[in-house]
Design a protein around this motif. Structure first.
Motif, short mmCIF file in Angstrom:
data_model
loop_
_atom_site.label_atom_id
_atom_site.label_comp_id
_atom_site.label_asym_id
_atom_site.label_seq_id
_atom_site.Cartn_x
_atom_site.Cartn_y
_atom_site.Cartn_z
N VAL A 240 24.44 14.35 -7.03
CA VAL A 240 24.26 15.91 -7.33
C VAL A 240 25.66 16.23 -7.51
N LYS A 251 23.32 23.68 -5.74
CA LYS A 251 22.34 23.10 -6.77
C LYS A 251 21.20 22.09 -5.94
N ALA A 252 21.75 21.22 -5.00
CA ALA A 252 20.89 20.46 -3.99
C ALA A 252 19.95 21.52 -3.45
N ILE A 255 17.33 21.98 -6.22
CA ILE A 255 16.47 20.89 -6.20
C ILE A 255 15.36 20.89 -5.04
N GLY A 323 20.91 11.32 -1.61
CA GLY A 323 21.77 11.97 -2.55
C GLY A 323 23.09 11.83 -2.19
N VAL A 325 26.22 14.47 -2.51
CA VAL A 325 26.63 15.76 -3.11
C VAL A 325 27.94 16.38 -3.24
N GLY A 350 19.41 10.86 -11.51
CA GLY A 350 19.07 12.17 -11.27
C GLY A 350 18.10 12.66 -10.98
N ASP A 356 21.06 14.49 -16.08
CA ASP A 356 22.09 14.02 -15.19
C ASP A 356 22.65 12.64 -15.57
#
Length: 384
Positions: A240, A251-252, A255, A323, A325, A350, A356
């Motif tokens: 991410v 952003k994470a 999501i 992920g 990040v 992504g 992504d």
């Protein structure tokens, strides 16, 4: 890992993308058909163009057929290699060997195969397979041996196993490389590690902590050493990225919020009719790999430098779900840490797969290759 002859990076280093059969993720609901041809072409071409070395073509008991999708991907791309996810047990290994060798010839030697034995009894039953997990790995052991015999034997061969008996087997079509097609293999149970030690050219891990990766790499190396083999290692992660650390974690968080909203609606983003339900995180997963990810998630949502376990915790670690990040520099630095532990291949995809993939190709891959090469060179000089 050593530097290649051009000095461009460590030998064996690959960045592997992902060609799903349609656009979706834990945070993105599928809206198209089960075989979205324009999407497949777009995401394959994007990764071919932006510098991925290879792409995984996925497999599931309800999905479109991976070898056929791989054939189409090979036809619409120019250089990116393929990793075909393939489940043993439903096609005779002699026929599968010839199918893969044929695709390898058409693609000019771009094929690898990722052997997916399967740890979920419910999913396997969808294809009519009711063997136990240990029995499936025993069958996989025989299956891979027959594959290799088909690819490399210069004369007819016999094979006598519990699951396969071949008389006069022979593959007239061979892979481009006389040594055969590279075999990726995953699975962390004792039965899986036994097969990995005998057969894996590349052992595939999910995105675990540094400590977990080092421990599992050590066990696989020990299992392979018993057969005089030295495998490579692949790690699967969901980066991410943003231009600041704060924006990346925001952003994470977004999501994760979208993934929670999808699950609250009764699905996991994979099918418009929710035919494939997400795993209930309150139920223990049937496979060792998911249990290892949940073990990491139990320690927190942010581990090591920038490992994120939020989606793994939400979904019960149903697949590749952890992920990294941060900024491209921060994520590249974390990838280099894994490379120092013996990882030479990174499978990254992504939560908005096409968008992504383009971002990874432009912002992450060049930086990661540079950092990994610099560290490898420094380590080599220090050892001299």
């Amino acid at each position: 890992m050593t530097l290649g002859p051009t000095g461009a990076g460590p030998t064996g280093l690959e960045f592997i993308g992902y060609v799903g059969h349609f656009s979706n993720s834990e945070a993105l609901r599928r809206t198209g058909p089960a075989l979205d041809i324009p999407y497949i072409e777009a995401v394959a071409k994007a990764q071919d163009y932006t510098g991925f070395d290879r792409v995984l073509v996925a497999f599931h008991s309800t999905s479109a057929e991976s070898i056929l999708i791989g054939q189409h991907v090979a036809g619409v791309t120019e250089r990116v290699k393929l990793m075909i996810a393939h489940r043993p047990g439903f096609t005779a290994p002699t026929l599968a060997a010839r199918q893969l060798a044929t695709l390898d010839q058409f693609s000019r030697g771009r094929v690898a195969v990722h052997i997916i034995t399967g740890g979920n009894d419910t999913e396997l039953a969808q294809d009519g397979d009711h063997l136990t997990k240990d029995e499936r790995y025993a069958r996989t052991d025989e299956y891979i041996e027959v594959l290799r015999r088909e690819w490399t034997s210069t004369e007819p061969f016999d094979f006598d196993g519990r699951y396969y008996k071949v008389r006069g087997g022979f593959g007239d079509v061979k892979p481009v490389n006389p040594a055969g097609i590279p075999i990726f293999f995953g699975g962390a149970s004792p039965a899986a590690l036994k097969v990995a030690g005998r057969h894996a050219d590349v052992y595939a891990l999910w995105g675990e902590t540094y400590e977990q990766v080092a421990e599992l790499v050590g066990r696989v190396r020990a299992a392979a050493a018993e057969h005089g083999r030295t495998p490579e290692f692949s790690l699967s992660l969901r980066p991410v990225l943003a231009d600041t650390e704060e924006k990346a974690w925001a952003k994470a968080d977004d999501i994760l919020a979208r993934a929670k909203a999808l699950r609250a609606g009764g699905g996991d983003g994979r099918a418009p009719n929710n035919a494939r339900k997400a795993r209930d995180p309150g139920v223990a997963p049937p496979n060792e790999g998911s249990r290892r990810l949940l073990e990491a998630a139990a320690k927190g949502s942010r581990l090591d430098k920038c490992l994120w376990t939020g989606i793994a915790a939400l979904t019960g670690a149903s697949g590749n779900s952890t992920g990294l990040v941060g900024t491209p520099d921060q994520v590249a630095d974390a990838l280099a840490d894994y490379a120092a532990l013996g990882i030479s291949k990174f499978l990254i995809r992504g939560f908005d797969p096409l968008v992504d993939a383009i971002q990874y190709g432009r912002e992450l891959l060049p930086r990661a290759r540079q950092v990994i090469a610099e560290r490898s060179s420094a380590a080599t000089l220090a050892a001299e």
